[in-house]
Motif scaffolding. Structure first.
Motif, PDB file in Angstrom:
ATOM      1  N   ALA A 119     -16.110 -24.786  26.704  1.00  0.00           N
ATOM      2  CA  ALA A 119     -15.885 -26.069  26.040  1.00  0.00           C
ATOM      3  C   ALA A 119     -16.852 -27.093  26.613  1.00  0.00           C
ATOM      4  CB  ALA A 119     -14.450 -26.536  26.249  1.00  0.00           C
ATOM      5  N   GLU A 120     -17.137 -28.104  25.801  1.00  0.00           N
ATOM      6  CA  GLU A 120     -17.992 -29.209  26.231  1.00  0.00           C
ATOM      7  C   GLU A 120     -17.260 -30.514  25.970  1.00  0.00           C
ATOM      8  OE1 GLU A 120     -22.294 -31.297  25.301  1.00  0.00           O
ATOM      9  OE2 GLU A 120     -21.481 -29.860  23.872  1.00  0.00           O
ATOM     10  N   ILE A 121     -17.168 -31.344  26.993  1.00  0.00           N
ATOM     11  CA  ILE A 121     -16.606 -32.672  26.798  1.00  0.00           C
ATOM     12  C   ILE A 121     -17.650 -33.493  26.055  1.00  0.00           C
ATOM     13  CG2 ILE A 121     -15.792 -34.780  27.921  1.00  0.00           C
ATOM     14  CD1 ILE A 121     -14.826 -33.026  30.249  1.00  0.00           C
ATOM     15  N   LEU A 122     -17.291 -33.938  24.858  1.00  0.00           N
ATOM     16  CA  LEU A 122     -18.205 -34.736  24.048  1.00  0.00           C
ATOM     17  C   LEU A 122     -18.198 -36.191  24.490  1.00  0.00           C
ATOM     18  CD1 LEU A 122     -17.247 -33.221  20.585  1.00  0.00           C
ATOM     19  CD2 LEU A 122     -19.238 -32.657  22.004  1.00  0.00           C
ATOM     20  N   THR A 123     -17.013 -36.710  24.732  1.00  0.00           N
ATOM     21  CA  THR A 123     -16.876 -38.072  25.238  1.00  0.00           C
ATOM     22  C   THR A 123     -15.494 -38.251  25.837  1.00  0.00           C
ATOM     23  OG1 THR A 123     -17.238 -40.427  24.746  1.00  0.00           O
ATOM     24  CG2 THR A 123     -16.063 -39.133  23.069  1.00  0.00           C
ATOM     25  N   ILE A 124     -15.443 -39.114  26.818  1.00  0.00           N
ATOM     26  CA  ILE A 124     -14.180 -39.540  27.397  1.00  0.00           C
ATOM     27  C   ILE A 124     -14.306 -41.039  27.612  1.00  0.00           C
ATOM     28  CG2 ILE A 124     -14.951 -38.896  29.713  1.00  0.00           C
ATOM     29  CD1 ILE A 124     -11.989 -38.380  30.434  1.00  0.00           C
ATOM     30  N   ALA A 125     -13.299 -41.766  27.204  1.00  0.00           N
ATOM     31  CA  ALA A 125     -13.343 -43.229  27.324  1.00  0.00           C
ATOM     32  C   ALA A 125     -11.984 -43.735  27.782  1.00  0.00           C
ATOM     33  CB  ALA A 125     -13.708 -43.863  25.989  1.00  0.00           C
ATOM     34  N   VAL A 126     -12.025 -44.683  28.707  1.00  0.00           N
ATOM     35  CA  VAL A 126     -10.811 -45.341  29.175  1.00  0.00           C
ATOM     36  C   VAL A 126     -10.970 -46.829  28.902  1.00  0.00           C
ATOM     37  CG1 VAL A 126      -9.350 -45.860  31.166  1.00  0.00           C
ATOM     38  CG2 VAL A 126     -10.367 -43.583  30.924  1.00  0.00           C
ATOM     39  N   ASN A 127      -9.991 -47.391  28.237  1.00  0.00           N
ATOM     40  CA  ASN A 127      -9.990 -48.815  27.937  1.00  0.00           C
ATOM     41  C   ASN A 127     -10.210 -49.581  29.244  1.00  0.00           C
ATOM     42  OD1 ASN A 127      -9.310 -51.473  27.165  1.00  0.00           O
ATOM     43  ND2 ASN A 127      -7.915 -50.686  25.606  1.00  0.00           N
ATOM     44  N   PRO A 128     -11.153 -50.522  29.271  1.00  0.00           N
ATOM     45  CA  PRO A 128     -11.411 -51.252  30.528  1.00  0.00           C
ATOM     46  C   PRO A 128     -10.155 -51.850  31.160  1.00  0.00           C
ATOM     47  CG  PRO A 128     -13.115 -51.749  28.936  1.00  0.00           C
ATOM     48  CD  PRO A 128     -12.073 -50.931  28.212  1.00  0.00           C
ATOM     49  N   ASP A 129      -9.196 -52.279  30.355  1.00  0.00           N
ATOM     50  CA  ASP A 129      -7.948 -52.846  30.877  1.00  0.00           C
ATOM     51  C   ASP A 129      -7.072 -51.815  31.586  1.00  0.00           C
ATOM     52  OD1 ASP A 129      -8.801 -55.192  29.683  1.00  0.00           O
ATOM     53  OD2 ASP A 129      -7.567 -54.887  27.895  1.00  0.00           O
TER      54      ASP A 129
END
Length: 153
Positions: free
Chosen positions: A66-76
């Motif tokens: 598997a490849e992580i395409l994107t991971i994002a955490v809300n700045p808050d």
């Protein structure tokens, strides 16, 4: 803070695009998220709190990798365990699907993400020079998932 993990559907594309826009200088448009989430090979997981969407991860699965395409955490929501929760849930889901190795690219300049991946057991396996639009390099990282039969066997 109570963190709830759930699978993402195409209906979440607009919310993902908003969090991505708050997290990256070059965010992906809603249509990109919708397109990826239509693909059966894409796994999407989100973490929510009482305040709403705190973060998400999108992963593309190909056979036992598997490849992580994107991971994002809300700045808050940063520095509250959202990234660790996403990574743990993703790894468990991938292992349940028979995935043995996970890859990702991360900017050499993104020290926070690099620290998260290192704590999660990822190790460097390559470098992509000039990978990002601004000319920065990307580290290629890999992790063998526990129980896959490849962790030291």
């Amino acid at each position: 803070m109570s963190l709830q993990v759930e699978r993402i559907s195409v209906a979440s594309a607009a919310r993902l695009a908003r969090v991505h826009a708050r997290s990256f200088d070059r965010p992906w448009p809603e249509a990109e998220f919708a397109s990826l989430l239509h693909m059966p090979s894409t796994l999407g997981l989100s973490v929510s709190t009482g305040a709403g969407l705190a973060g998400f991860v999108l992963v593309r699965i190909a056979l036992d990798e598997a490849e992580i395409l994107t991971i994002a955490v809300n700045p808050d929501a940063r520095r509250s365990g959202v990234g660790r929760t996403l990574m743990a849930a993703m790894e468990a889901s991938l292992a349940d699907s028979g995935v043995s190795r996970v890859f990702l690219e991360v900017s050499t300049q993104n020290t926070a993400a690099r620290a998260l991946y290192e704590r999660q057991g990822f190790s460097r396996v390559g470098l992509r020079r000039g990978y990002y639009g601004d000319g920065t390099d990307a580290l290629v990282l890999e992790k063998t998932l526990p129980g896959s039969g490849q962790d030291g066997a």
